[in-house]
Design an enzyme around this catalytic site. Structure first.
Site, PDB file in Angstrom:
ATOM      1  N   ASP A 172     151.614  25.324 129.053  1.00  0.00           N
ATOM      2  CA  ASP A 172     152.255  24.144 129.615  1.00  0.00           C
ATOM      3  C   ASP A 172     151.543  22.931 129.005  1.00  0.00           C
ATOM      4  O   ASP A 172     150.485  23.085 128.374  1.00  0.00           O
ATOM      5  CB  ASP A 172     152.110  24.149 131.133  1.00  0.00           C
ATOM      6  CG  ASP A 172     152.710  22.916 131.778  1.00  0.00           C
ATOM      7  OD1 ASP A 172     153.831  22.543 131.403  1.00  0.00           O
ATOM      8  OD2 ASP A 172     152.041  22.324 132.640  1.00  0.00           O
TER       9      ASP A 172
ATOM     10  N   ASP B   6     155.089  25.642 137.569  1.00  0.00           N
ATOM     11  CA  ASP B   6     154.749  26.807 136.759  1.00  0.00           C
ATOM     12  C   ASP B   6     154.618  28.086 137.579  1.00  0.00           C
ATOM     13  O   ASP B   6     154.306  29.136 137.026  1.00  0.00           O
ATOM     14  CB  ASP B   6     153.438  26.552 136.012  1.00  0.00           C
ATOM     15  CG  ASP B   6     153.544  25.393 135.043  1.00  0.00           C
ATOM     16  OD1 ASP B   6     154.596  25.280 134.398  1.00  0.00           O
ATOM     17  OD2 ASP B   6     152.592  24.612 134.944  1.00  0.00           O
TER      18      ASP B   6
ATOM     19  N   ASP C 157     149.836  24.705 134.953  1.00  0.00           N
ATOM     20  CA  ASP C 157     149.251  23.873 135.990  1.00  0.00           C
ATOM     21  C   ASP C 157     150.388  23.242 136.769  1.00  0.00           C
ATOM     22  O   ASP C 157     151.306  22.676 136.193  1.00  0.00           O
ATOM     23  CB  ASP C 157     148.377  22.785 135.362  1.00  0.00           C
ATOM     24  CG  ASP C 157     147.807  21.840 136.408  1.00  0.00           C
ATOM     25  OD1 ASP C 157     146.727  22.140 136.918  1.00  0.00           O
ATOM     26  OD2 ASP C 157     148.454  20.823 136.700  1.00  0.00           O
TER      27      ASP C 157
END
Length: 832
Positions: free
Chosen positions: A530, A731, A727
């Site tokens: 991410d 997610d 994070d």
């Protein structure tokens, strides 16, 4: 299960049972011996028991909060020997101990982490798991030999905790709800007992060696028969303490296994000791034949040495957990009248509630998750993050429970009770971690449990063949085969390495939650990152505000901050910081706020409906037409738009710097041939800019959570093994779906709960460190399995062919176990 308490007991009778004579056991009423004491602490008063069994049951009743049993009973309990520690007293755990909690998401199921005493090898694990799975209602049972923890799940309408504890007691194992302090005491007691047994075995071995040395050194006919017989009788007497005391753990383990109709690792050991000692006693009594007193004492001593090393490894594996368990203080200094007054009182940490104010002095730990409201100090977070450098904390800073105040007195407002603190949550994850086993460990357990049966058949076949070929050598060869085999090395090969690796990572702020992490990460083919809060700092700042309509930039910022008032997203915190959170909360109030993950927020401020988020989302309320603004396509930051009915109000440009360890982490995985992917909900331009700066070949922006999930699942369908690093709440779904996942410790709690690994130190470089540890761990596990397999394939045939005598076989067996444990312990000390 019938309870021994009768509600109609008379007061006088109750008093008689509650206060037995000092010469009798407080639990069962039997007379006390005049030797060793076995006390138990009940309601703050120490009472003497007649044996360790009664002491264990009494202490368990008290620890479960059911000490009123002793005030209300109408008769003494059955003795521990009579009831095999599975008496009605165990029913006191049913629905009484909060540690036997209902399982999240299914109130009909319960689960618990139990501490089991007496674990020696993988056969113990196999026996415990098989026995519990035979109980009605038990859905899952997984035992970890290295940490001595049992994870069990059951249907509470079909099974009770007493049934589980009773089943364990019936096959020779004592168990309690897991408690780090009890585990520490248990390991200390086991260490002291093993130390005494080791000392006795070593002393016996040295003395026996003195008496058998003349027989080895003397030439034929030079040693008088009467002197040789005297030395044999002396050796017999000196061997007795080793066999009757030092070897007790092996005999008890073998007996428990046989009683449960299983073949544990102690069975061949006990048979070897008994056979060698029995043959030696017969030869001594008859006055002719071979004696093996030196082999017996040496075998017991060396095997106890290897078990002492194993116990040391277990203590090291539990050290980090024990340290965290004691991180939260038992009490705190509360300020009930603050800020009107500074009067204080000491209260139990468990009594703290959100909104209470506490005083934290230098050297004290924060009793719960708090926010500093007065003063500033340095805070030691090493217990939670592994970071040794203290961090400066001022007014408004959030401090997790368990952090140490390192420099100055501060006043803090409790945000969560101690039971819901960051440290308590991590402890719950840790206690559940390590109970299950990866596939390689499961294979080793199955192989070790079958190894014993094959070994006994092989020893019997060797005895039969030598009885036909050379009867004089049949007995020594059979003993050597039993003694030389090392199922212990096979059973310890994987759990010792996993315990050492996870303990090392926990000390560095990396919490392994699932058992497969190291094994799967080593096999991963794709690493998916991410962006916000993962590759970047996660602390974006508002760089520019562009007013798109008639609303002033300051007013637009206050509207945006009001919508984000309760957000934990980094973008929301940035808008709050830019507006000044105190002013926003005083002047603006957002109602009916709804969040659409990956898109933005919608809510009402001052009677007007607003949307805050990406351009597509805001266009749904503001209309498709939007004024072009500088920087829309330059990818220098993340644009966040604010709009209301038919109007575009403002554009906020937020910038987020890369983490300092992002480049090194990406380079590490690229150098090892992993496919790197960047998926982000931010704009395509910004995502591609970050990907180019880190040289990540595959990158996609404006990805919604479901799109991330679909992308990962598509990779998996193509045969990829996917590791996901993320994070934030967005997610959570993809973290659950990935083959192995990492959540940043500073991220949202929901993401951490769905991840296989939590990076408590909040450092992206810990992912690469975990990968390095995974590679080393898998190498050590393969080395241990290869060594144990090669040793047994070489040593057992050599013993069967008569090339190894019993004492040399014993030395080889002990050495094999020691090599496996010492090799695994290297993982705790390796750099990097």
């Amino acid at each position: 299960m019938t309870h021994p308490v009768h509600a109609a007991a008379h007061t006088a009778t109750t008093a008689a049972w509650t206060s037995p004579q000092p010469a009798h056991c407080y639990h069962c009423g039997l007379p006390l011996g005049g030797g060793e004491r076995w006390p138990a602490l009940i309601d703050g008063v120490e009472h003497d028991m007649c044996c360790p069994g009664c002491a264990a049951v009494a202490q368990a009743i008290s620890d479960a909060g059911q000490s009123s049993y002793y005030r209300e009973r109408s008769g003494y309990a059955a003795t521990a020997a009579q009831a095999s520690l599975a008496p009605p007293e165990l029913a006191l755990y049913d629905n009484a101990d909060p540690r036997f909690a209902a399982r999240d998401g299914n109130p009909a199921d319960s689960e618990a982490t139990l501490l089991v005493e007496g674990i020696r090898c993988a056969a113990c694990v196999w026996l415990i798991e098989r026995r519990l799975m035979q109980l009605p209602g038990v859905q899952h049972a997984s035992m970890n030999v290295a940490t001595e923890r049992l994870q069990v799940r059951w249907h509470k309408d079909r099974c009770q905790p007493a049934d589980i504890l009773g089943a364990l007691h019936a096959i020779g194992y004592q168990a309690w709800p897991y408690d780090a302090a009890r585990h520490s005491r248990q390991l200390q007691q086991a260490g002291r007992a093993l130390g005494r047994q080791l000392f006795v075995a070593g002393l016996s071995m040295m003395q026996v060696m003195m008496y058998v040395a003349p027989a080895y050194l003397a030439d034929d006919g030079t040693l008088d028969d009467s002197m040789a017989a005297l030395m044999q009788w002396a050796s017999l007497l000196l061997t007795l303490p080793a066999v009757c005391y030092s070897a007790l753990p092996f005999f008890r383990g073998a007996w428990n296994s046989l009683r449960a109709r299983a073949l544990g690792m102690d069975v061949p050991v006990a048979l070897g000791i008994a056979a060698a000692f029995g043959a030696s006693c017969i030869a001594t009594w008859r006055g002719h034949g071979d004696v093996y007193y030196d082999s017996v004492t040496m075998f017991i001593f060396l095997l106890l040495c290897s078990r002492y090393l194993e116990l040391a490894a277990r203590r090291k594996a539990s050290a980090a957990l024990e340290r965290m368990q004691h991180g939260l203080p038992a009490s705190a200094t509360r300020l009930p009248d603050w800020p009107l007054g500074r009067g204080s009182s000491t209260v139990a940490a468990s009594a703290l509630r959100a909104g209470h104010f506490i005083l934290v002095k230098p050297g004290e730990a924060f009793a719960a998750d708090c926010e500093i409201v007065e003063g500033q100090t340095s805070v030691d977070l090493s217990l939670l993050t592994g970071e040794s450098a203290p961090q400066h904390m001022a007014r408004g800073a959030s401090v997790p429970g368990g952090a140490i105040n390192a420099s100055a007195v501060v006043v803090a407002r409790v945000d969560k009770p101690a039971s819901d603190s960051t440290l308590s949550g991590l402890l719950k994850l840790i206690e559940g971690a390590g109970a299950e086993k990866p596939q390689l460990a499961q294979w080793a357990d199955r192989a070790a449990s079958r190894f014993v049966a094959g070994l006994l058949l092989f020893a019997l076949a060797a005895f039969a063949w030598w009885s036909w070929y050379d009867a004089a050598r049949a007995w020594p060869v059979a003993i050597a085969v039993l003694v030389v085999s090392c199922p212990c090395a096979l059973s310890l090969a994987t759990p010792s390495a996993l315990a050492a690796a996870t303990g090392r990572l926990l000390g560095k702020g990396v919490l392994i939650v699932r058992p497969h992490v190291l094994e799967t990460l080593h096999r991963a083919t794709h690493i998916v990152f991410d962006k916000t809060g993962t590759l970047t700092q996660g602390r974006p700042t508002v760089q520019r505000i562009d007013a798109l309509g008639g609303t002033a930039a300051s007013a637009a910022l206050q509207v945006a901050a009001a919508l984000e008032a309760n957000s934990v997203h980094p973008i929301g915190r940035a808008l709050l910081a830019a507006a000044g959170e105190a002013a926003v909360m005083a002047r603006w109030n957002a109602t009916d706020v709804q969040e659409l993950p990956g898109q933005g927020l919608e809510g009402t401020v001052q009677g007007i409906r607003y949307r805050l988020g990406n351009a597509t989302f805001v266009a749904g309320i503001a209309g498709a037409a939007m004024l072009a603004t500088p920087g829309d396509s330059d990818g220098d930051g993340t644009p966040v738009y604010l709009g209301s009915g038919g109007a575009w109000i403002a554009r906020f440009l937020l910038c987020d710097a890369l983490r300092p360890d992002a480049q090194a982490t990406v380079d590490y995985f690229r150098a090892r041939g992993k496919q790197l992917v960047l998926l982000s909900g931010d704009s395509e331009a910004l995502t591609l800019r970050v990907a180019r700066s880190l040289d990540i070949p595959l990158a996609s922006g404006e990805f919604l959570p479901q799109q991330k999930l679909a992308y990962v699942q598509e990779l998996q369908q193509e045969g990829a093994v996917v590791a996901m690093v993320g994070d934030g709440i967005n997610d959570a779904a993809v973290l659950s779906a990935a083959d192995v996942s990492f959540a940043m410790g500073s991220g949202a709690a929901l993401a951490q709960a769905h991840a296989d690994t939590v990076l408590m130190n909040g450092q992206l470089g810990a992912v690469a460190d975990t990968a390095r540890t995974a590679a080393r761990t898998m190498a050590v596990m393969r080395q241990n399995l290869a060594w144990a397999t090669l040793y047994n394939l070489t040593a057992i045939p050599a013993a069967a062919l008569g090339y190894l005598n019993p004492w040399l076989s014993g030395a080889g067996m002990a050495l094999s176990s020691a090599v496996v444990v010492l090799n695994a312990l290297r993982l705790r000390n390796e750099k990097g």
